[in-house]
Motif scaffolding. Structure first.
Motif, PDB file in Angstrom:
ATOM      1  N   VAL A   1       0.862  -1.183   0.000  1.00  0.00           N
ATOM      2  CA  VAL A   1       0.000   0.000   0.000  1.00  0.00           C
ATOM      3  C   VAL A   1       0.901   1.236   0.000  1.00  0.00           C
ATOM      4  O   VAL A   1       1.892   1.291   0.727  1.00  0.00           O
ATOM      5  N   THR A   2       0.534   2.194  -0.849  1.00  0.00           N
ATOM      6  CA  THR A   2       1.375   3.391  -1.016  1.00  0.00           C
ATOM      7  C   THR A   2       0.527   4.667  -0.884  1.00  0.00           C
ATOM      8  O   THR A   2      -0.699   4.591  -0.826  1.00  0.00           O
ATOM      9  N   SER A   3       1.206   5.800  -0.884  1.00  0.00           N
ATOM     10  CA  SER A   3       0.484   7.080  -0.821  1.00  0.00           C
ATOM     11  C   SER A   3       0.093   7.491  -2.239  1.00  0.00           C
ATOM     12  O   SER A   3       0.736   8.338  -2.870  1.00  0.00           O
ATOM     13  N   GLY A   4      -0.931   6.859  -2.724  1.00  0.00           N
ATOM     14  CA  GLY A   4      -1.410   7.102  -4.084  1.00  0.00           C
ATOM     15  C   GLY A   4      -0.627   6.295  -5.103  1.00  0.00           C
ATOM     16  O   GLY A   4       0.426   5.715  -4.794  1.00  0.00           O
ATOM     17  N   ALA A   5      -1.167   6.269  -6.322  1.00  0.00           N
ATOM     18  CA  ALA A   5      -0.463   5.593  -7.415  1.00  0.00           C
ATOM     19  C   ALA A   5       0.859   6.303  -7.699  1.00  0.00           C
ATOM     20  O   ALA A   5       1.837   5.682  -8.109  1.00  0.00           O
ATOM     21  N   THR A   6       0.885   7.605  -7.461  1.00  0.00           N
ATOM     22  CA  THR A   6       2.106   8.380  -7.725  1.00  0.00           C
ATOM     23  C   THR A   6       3.286   7.824  -6.940  1.00  0.00           C
ATOM     24  O   THR A   6       4.383   7.659  -7.473  1.00  0.00           O
TER      25      THR A   6
ATOM     26  N   ARG B   1       6.176 -10.805 -14.170  1.00  0.00           N
ATOM     27  CA  ARG B   1       7.123  -9.720 -14.441  1.00  0.00           C
ATOM     28  C   ARG B   1       6.427  -8.375 -14.604  1.00  0.00           C
ATOM     29  O   ARG B   1       6.925  -7.468 -15.277  1.00  0.00           O
ATOM     30  N   THR B   2       5.240  -8.286 -13.986  1.00  0.00           N
ATOM     31  CA  THR B   2       4.464  -7.039 -14.072  1.00  0.00           C
ATOM     32  C   THR B   2       4.110  -6.532 -12.683  1.00  0.00           C
ATOM     33  O   THR B   2       3.733  -7.317 -11.809  1.00  0.00           O
ATOM     34  N   ILE B   3       4.209  -5.219 -12.520  1.00  0.00           N
ATOM     35  CA  ILE B   3       3.671  -4.585 -11.313  1.00  0.00           C
ATOM     36  C   ILE B   3       2.433  -3.807 -11.734  1.00  0.00           C
ATOM     37  O   ILE B   3       2.486  -3.001 -12.672  1.00  0.00           O
ATOM     38  N   ARG B   4       1.314  -4.104 -11.091  1.00  0.00           N
ATOM     39  CA  ARG B   4       0.047  -3.437 -11.426  1.00  0.00           C
ATOM     40  C   ARG B   4      -0.251  -2.407 -10.344  1.00  0.00           C
ATOM     41  O   ARG B   4      -0.327  -2.742  -9.155  1.00  0.00           O
ATOM     42  N   ILE B   5      -0.406  -1.174 -10.797  1.00  0.00           N
ATOM     43  CA  ILE B   5      -0.582  -0.062  -9.853  1.00  0.00           C
ATOM     44  C   ILE B   5      -1.976   0.536 -10.011  1.00  0.00           C
ATOM     45  O   ILE B   5      -2.462   0.739 -11.127  1.00  0.00           O
ATOM     46  N   SER B   6      -2.621   0.798  -8.882  1.00  0.00           N
ATOM     47  CA  SER B   6      -3.898   1.500  -8.933  1.00  0.00           C
ATOM     48  C   SER B   6      -4.051   2.308  -7.642  1.00  0.00           C
ATOM     49  O   SER B   6      -3.136   2.329  -6.805  1.00  0.00           O
ATOM     50  N   SER B   7      -5.189   2.975  -7.509  1.00  0.00           N
ATOM     51  CA  SER B   7      -5.407   3.739  -6.277  1.00  0.00           C
ATOM     52  C   SER B   7      -6.894   3.944  -6.092  1.00  0.00           C
ATOM     53  O   SER B   7      -7.688   3.622  -6.969  1.00  0.00           O
ATOM     54  N   MET B   8      -7.265   4.498  -4.922  1.00  0.00           N
ATOM     55  CA  MET B   8      -8.690   4.694  -4.677  1.00  0.00           C
ATOM     56  C   MET B   8      -9.187   6.041  -5.205  1.00  0.00           C
ATOM     57  O   MET B   8     -10.385   6.301  -5.204  1.00  0.00           O
TER      58      MET B   8
ATOM     59  N   ASP C   1       2.259  12.966 -16.470  1.00  0.00           N
ATOM     60  CA  ASP C   1       3.425  13.844 -16.300  1.00  0.00           C
ATOM     61  C   ASP C   1       4.495  13.346 -15.340  1.00  0.00           C
ATOM     62  O   ASP C   1       5.634  13.792 -15.404  1.00  0.00           O
ATOM     63  N   SER C   2       4.196  12.422 -14.439  1.00  0.00           N
ATOM     64  CA  SER C   2       5.225  12.041 -13.457  1.00  0.00           C
ATOM     65  C   SER C   2       6.211  10.984 -13.996  1.00  0.00           C
ATOM     66  O   SER C   2       7.292  10.807 -13.447  1.00  0.00           O
ATOM     67  N   TYR C   3       5.853  10.275 -15.078  1.00  0.00           N
ATOM     68  CA  TYR C   3       6.691   9.138 -15.487  1.00  0.00           C
ATOM     69  C   TYR C   3       8.139   9.549 -15.802  1.00  0.00           C
ATOM     70  O   TYR C   3       9.087   8.975 -15.263  1.00  0.00           O
ATOM     71  N   CYS C   4       8.277  10.514 -16.705  1.00  0.00           N
ATOM     72  CA  CYS C   4       9.646  10.816 -17.187  1.00  0.00           C
ATOM     73  C   CYS C   4      10.541  11.423 -16.102  1.00  0.00           C
ATOM     74  O   CYS C   4      11.701  11.004 -15.974  1.00  0.00           O
ATOM     75  N   PRO C   5      10.023  12.372 -15.300  1.00  0.00           N
ATOM     76  CA  PRO C   5      10.876  12.886 -14.223  1.00  0.00           C
ATOM     77  C   PRO C   5      11.353  11.786 -13.277  1.00  0.00           C
ATOM     78  O   PRO C   5      12.502  11.795 -12.830  1.00  0.00           O
ATOM     79  N   VAL C   6      10.497  10.826 -12.978  1.00  0.00           N
ATOM     80  CA  VAL C   6      10.912   9.766 -12.046  1.00  0.00           C
ATOM     81  C   VAL C   6      11.920   8.831 -12.712  1.00  0.00           C
ATOM     82  O   VAL C   6      12.911   8.434 -12.091  1.00  0.00           O
ATOM     83  N   ILE C   7      11.684   8.500 -13.976  1.00  0.00           N
ATOM     84  CA  ILE C   7      12.658   7.660 -14.696  1.00  0.00           C
ATOM     85  C   ILE C   7      14.018   8.366 -14.651  1.00  0.00           C
ATOM     86  O   ILE C   7      15.052   7.753 -14.361  1.00  0.00           O
TER      87      ILE C   7
END
Ligand code: PMP
Ligand code: GLN
Length: 388
Positions: free
Chosen positions: A93-98, A224-231, A123-129
């Motif tokens: 469990v994380t603080s949002g999908a972000t 080999r997959t991580i599936r991310i979602s949020s409420m 917008d968050s993908y490239c900065p985090v990569i």
């Protein structure tokens, strides 16, 4: 070089969502920009969160997430997708999908690793990569269907490809990847020994007869997959910032290592509300999609009437328009003009592209807004052609 900031954040700037929301507030524009509903979370969920606070669920949660929520996430995955995961080892469990995206990329990407992203991208993908030391490689979703060209994606895979980020339903195009498309991507992932990071936050915002297929459903990709979602989207609670990452134990171990040093644990009382939310009856999920579909159709018609050439999204809660029929202005300038002169805010998607010029004729409108907001927006949008 500044003594106050690291080179890794050199070119980030302020997110387009903050910029447009700030400008919309300043000019009291109707805000169809940033993707958040302006109607409220179901009362029942508010009561559960309040009750959790009253009952003293106010200290740190277990770092990987409260057991009650990890078990509810497992049940939800089994109910909707027939995919079973071990709540003890395979869910965080994380603080949002972000935060889940951040932790996954930090946990898995080494310096120089290539990560394939579909553009326009969230917008968050490239900065985090970039912060992880990786190199984003963009594959374009082409108008009018906003789907990928198989040759282009095949060409993007190399021996340096470590991961691909798949966002379906897709923000901002509304594209829902078909099983056939996912299978095509899976074959490449297997050939190049690549993992997948799947952002499925709009899994229940899906319209007409479309069906959301998690990439994990493809047997060769499950491990080999991580599936991310949020409420946030599913339960109209974007401000609660409860998300999760589902996937095999080996990747989870790495994700949990990062998560413990980013936030340690996510907000405890909201985890209790999220657990009850996920267990809600099928009717809740059906009516969420039906309700959003009506809002989509209403806004789509208005945008079409004024020549903004909207793309009808199969999922997500955004409509991407081609503004070239009504203006020769670039999207960012046009978006500012719409806010200041016409009182309506939308998101210019240039920053969602490696080459911003690809997005200069596009504009994104959000439709998860209450009837009153949508009607006010419609009045303003109908005036656009006359005022340009
Ligand atoms: N991914 C996509 C595609 C999104 O649109 C958003 C924004 N809602 C997020 C991730 C972030 O989700 P959260 O608010 O749960 O962090
Ligand atoms: N996901 C939302 C959108 O696409 C905004 C999230 C944010 O503001 N970071 O509009």
């Amino acid at each position: 070089m500044s003594i106050f900031s690291a080179t890794r954040i050199g070119n980030f700037g302020t997110s387009i969502f903050s910029e447009i929301s700030m400008l919309a507030r300043k000019h009291e524009a109707v805000n169809l920009g940033q993707g958040f509903p302006d109607y409220d979370t179901p009362d029942i969920l508010k009561e559960i969160a309040i009750e959790a606070i009253r009952k003293g669920k106010n200290q740190y949660a277990i770092s990987s997430g409260e057991r009650i929520l990890r078990h509810a996430i497992t049940r939800h995955s089994e109910r909707f997708y027939g995919l079973s995961f071990d709540p003890e080892q395979e869910i965080t469990v994380t603080s949002g999908a972000t935060e889940a995206l951040f932790c996954t990329l930090m946990a898995c990407i080494n310096t120089g690793d290539e990560v394939i992203v579909f553009q326009p991208y969230y917008d968050s993908y490239c900065p985090v990569i970039q912060m992880a030391g990786g190199v984003p490689i963009a594959v374009t979703l082409h108008a009018p269907t906003f789907s990928f060209n198989p040759m282009e994606i095949a060409a993007a895979f190399t021996e340096k490809t470590k991961a691909i980020i798949i966002n379906t339903p897709h923000n901002p195009t509304g594209t829902v990847f078909s099983l056939q498309e996912l299978r095509f991507i899976a074959e490449l992932c297997i050939e190049y020994n690549t993992m997948a990071i799947c952002d499925e936050v709009y899994e229940h915002c899906i319209y007409d007869n479309e069906r959301h297929v998690p990439f994990q459903k493809i047997p060769e990709m499950t491990d080999r997959t991580i599936r991310i979602s949020s409420m946030g989207k599913t339960f109209t609670a974007t401000g609660w910032k409860i998300g999760w990452a589902i996937g095999n134990e080996r990747i989870q171990k790495a994700i949990r290592c990062v998560h413990q040093f980013v936030v340690f644990a996510s907000a405890t009382p909201f985890q209790y509300a999220a657990a009850s939310a996920l267990d809600m009856a099928d009717e809740y999920y059906t009516s969420l999609a039906n309700d959003l579909q009506k809002r989509r159709d209403f806004l789509f018609d208005v945008l079409q009437q004024v020549g903004l050439q909207p793309n009808k999204p199969a999922g997500s809660y955004f409509i991407l328009c081609d503004i070239s029929g009504v203006t020769s202005m670039k999207s960012h300038d046009f978006a500012k003009k719409l806010i200041i002169d016409h009182g309506i805010a939308a998101i210019p998607p240039e920053t969602f592209y490696h080459n911003p010029s690809l997005g200069e004729h596009l504009l994104r409108f959000c439709f998860c807004k209450n009837d009153d907001t949508l009607h006010k927006a419609a009045e303003k949008i109908r005036l656009i052609p006359a005022l340009i």
